[in-house]
Design an enzyme around this catalytic site. Structure first.
Site, PDB file in Angstrom:
ATOM      1  N   GLU A   1     113.396  64.885  51.084  1.00 21.64           N
ATOM      2  CA  GLU A   1     112.144  64.933  50.333  1.00 21.64           C
ATOM      3  C   GLU A   1     111.564  63.674  50.474  1.00 21.64           C
ATOM      4  OE1 GLU A   1     109.842  65.988  46.231  1.00 21.64           O
ATOM      5  OE2 GLU A   1     112.027  66.336  46.217  1.00 21.64           O
TER       6      GLU A   1
ATOM      7  N   ARG B   1     128.792  65.807  47.243  1.00 21.70           N
ATOM      8  CA  ARG B   1     127.886  64.689  47.464  1.00 21.70           C
ATOM      9  C   ARG B   1     128.748  63.300  47.271  1.00 21.70           C
ATOM     10  NH1 ARG B   1     123.438  64.636  42.993  1.00 21.70           N
ATOM     11  NH2 ARG B   1     123.011  62.628  43.992  1.00 21.70           N
TER      12      ARG B   1
ATOM     13  N   LYS C   1     117.815  59.793  42.578  1.00 24.16           N
ATOM     14  CA  LYS C   1     116.424  59.140  42.918  1.00 24.16           C
ATOM     15  C   LYS C   1     115.400  58.830  41.710  1.00 24.16           C
ATOM     16  CE  LYS C   1     115.500  60.940  47.637  1.00 24.16           C
ATOM     17  NZ  LYS C   1     114.309  61.537  48.333  1.00 24.16           N
TER      18      LYS C   1
END
Length: 555
Positions: A35, A261, A271
């Site tokens: 994104e 992750r 983020k």
């Protein structure tokens, strides 16, 4: 060993091998779908190396697709930075760059299809009411009073949403699945919401935007993705991924696979938290060399090869774990130890005057660029009567373990002569301002003729020819291994994560290229800052020390 045997195996590659062997797929097509709402970090590098690496190794394709369904948080700046990061890491995407927004018309048509099948409805509950109606992990949800509207009514209301007839947060389109499902994601998830925001690709064409879970699976199918690889937090979402594709008229049915992750000590990967650091000026931008962003690591002097090596070393599993920061540093240290040319720089200078060296004379010495690689050549280094050395490399008194310059004793200057400290001069505060030395003119490139042994070697820079430089010493951004677990992660920021020194470097470094790693002799690995450094105002960033001092001291 064949090329296939040399590949780093993992459970995803084993799935691919099986799919190809059984004829389920004849080729491999992956994608990397960020994104564009921030800069990529080292965790994204793991995903990039996995998706693009698989495509490379299996002679397949990998798309770069921007998941751009949230225009309020997205920006073209992030789009460009992500493209640059992928390229810098050494990868090329297949065909044109893709955007989820390319498919907005198609996604809308599939939403209409779900409404026509009685599998989606327009809900006018507020967001808070939707959360309340959804229930808890222990309690089932309850139906919205708008859930049983007719197909015709839902079609009309969805058209009203699309035409701007609803204010934000007053209507949304939800899938009609199961409000008693043990999986929260299946309790009538939102598919579309109203947002009056200009989009960086589509402008103001739309005022409704699809949700990630609706968009992602359809985008994968439209692009012919064979293996949709994501991180473990999307494991439950796979049920919705499959539900959407099972209930629309689309041929391709990709499968989603999840891996753990990257969690890296002394960093945050959220983020939102990284954005806080930037917007609250706790760091100097997304590319601050203390940030775990790819652009920050690049500016600090990490090479793309070292990051790819790190991603290979940590592997791909379903096991959540915390990787030591030293593992990342080890990769760049191994790379630069092998490939970085050597140079001399003095970070905390004190002056030496060699009294028996001719005043005004400059001698040009030839010094090897790498001790173990003659093919890397040599450089010319000026030597003069006055030189700078590190303040810590001199003591008036010291024990036998101290192998540097001591008053009344000798030391060798790197690539130059043996000198002896004769006396010192101090300032009003008692600090040494000048060390007066003599030198043995017959020791250039050889030991003293009378057989006396000089054990220590120190680096230096000519005071007449050395170039002033700002030298930035970077350290871990946080003081605790897992700052994300702290009540206030910002309270764990390391106040000593940046130390600025004003020193001198040898003149050969005036033309040093940004991002080209260097070893400052006996000090560490550095690079020219790619943003602030100028020919008349050099700035160097420390990439990593010569050895891992944190492993020993924890600080």
């Amino acid at each position: 060993m064949t090329e296939a045997e040399a590949r780093p195996s993992n459970f995803i590659r084993q799935i691919i091998d099986k799919d190809l062997a059984e004829g389920k797929h004849t080729s491999v097509h992956t994608r990397f779908p960020p994104e564009p709402n921030g800069y990529l970090h080292i965790g994204h590098a793991k995903s990039i190396c996995l998706n693009f690496g698989i495509a490379q190794d299996y002679q397949g394709q990998c798309n770069l697709r921007f998941d751009d369904t949230n225009p309020e948080k997205e920006d073209i700046e992030y789009v460009e930075s992500i493209k640059n990061d992928v390229n810098w890491l050494g990868f090329e995407w297949s065909g044109d760059i893709q955007y989820s927004s390319n498919y907005f018309d198609t996604l809308y048509s599939y939403a209409i299809e779900l409404i026509n099948k009685g599998l989606a409805y327009v809900d006018e509950l507020t967001p808070d009411q939707i959360r309340e109606y959804r229930g808890t992990l222990k309690e089932p949800g309850k139906h919205s009073p708008y859930r049983d509207r007719s197909v015709e009514e839902n079609l009309a209301l969805f058209e009203k949403m699309k035409s701007g007839g609803f204010k934000e947060a007053t209507a949304c389109l939800r899938a009609k699945i199961d409000m008693s499902s043990p999986f929260m994601v299946m309790r009538d998830p939102v598919l579309y919401r109203v947002r009056f925001a200009e989009h960086h690709q589509t402008g103001d064409k739309w005022c409704i935007y699809p949700m990630y879970d609706f968009t992602h699976c359809i985008s994968d199918a439209l692009e012919g993705i064979t293996h949709s690889i994501c991180t473990l937090e999307f494991q439950d979402n796979r049920r919705l991924y499959d539900w959407v594709l099972d209930n629309i008229s689309i041929e391709c049915q990709p499968r989603q696979y999840e891996f753990s992750r990257l969690n890296l000590e002394y960093t945050v990967m959220s983020k939102r938290k990284l954005n806080q650091l930037v917007t609250e000026n706790l760091v100097n931008g997304w590319d601050d060399p203390r940030m775990p962003t790819i652009s920050g690591l690049r500016r600090r002097g990490f090479t793309s090869a070292s990051i790819r090596e790190f991603c290979q070393r940590i592997g791909v599993t379903k096991q959540e774990n915390m990787i030591e920061f030293g593992s990342l540093e080890s990769c760049i240290r191994d790379d630069l130890n092998e490939n970085a040319p050597r140079a001399m720089a003095v970070l905390d200078p004190v002056k030496i005057i060699i009294e028996d060296f001719e005043a005004g004379k400059v001698e040009t010495l030839n010094v090897a660029n790498h001790p173990n690689k003659p093919e890397m050549g040599s450089r010319e280094v000026p030597f003069s009567r006055e030189i700078w050395i590190e303040r810590e490399d001199f003591r008036e008194e010291a024990n036998k373990k101290y192998k540097r310059l001591v008053l009344g004793k000798e030391v060798r200057l790197r690539g130059a002569y043996v000198i002896k400290a004769e006396r010192v001069e101090k300032d009003a505060e008692g600090n040494i301002s000048t060390i007066f030395c003599s030198y043995d003119s017959d020791t250039l490139g050889k030991n003293p003729a009378d057989g006396r042994k000089v054990k220590g070697v120190i680096h230096w820079v000519s005071a007449d020819n050395g170039v002033p430089a700002e030298i930035r010493l970077y350290d871990r951004l946080f003081t605790v291994p897992n700052p994300a677990a702290a009540d206030d992660f910002k309270a764990t920021i390391n106040s000593k994560s940046l130390q600025v020194m004003n020193g001198y470097v040898e003149p050969s470094l005036i033309d040093a290229s940004p991002e080209k790693g260097l070893q400052f002799e006996r000090t560490g690995y550095f690079c020219v800052d790619n943003k602030d450094s100028k020919p008349d105002a050099l700035v160097f960033n420390r990439t990593v020390g010569l050895r891992d001092t944190w492993a020993k001291t924890g600080e």
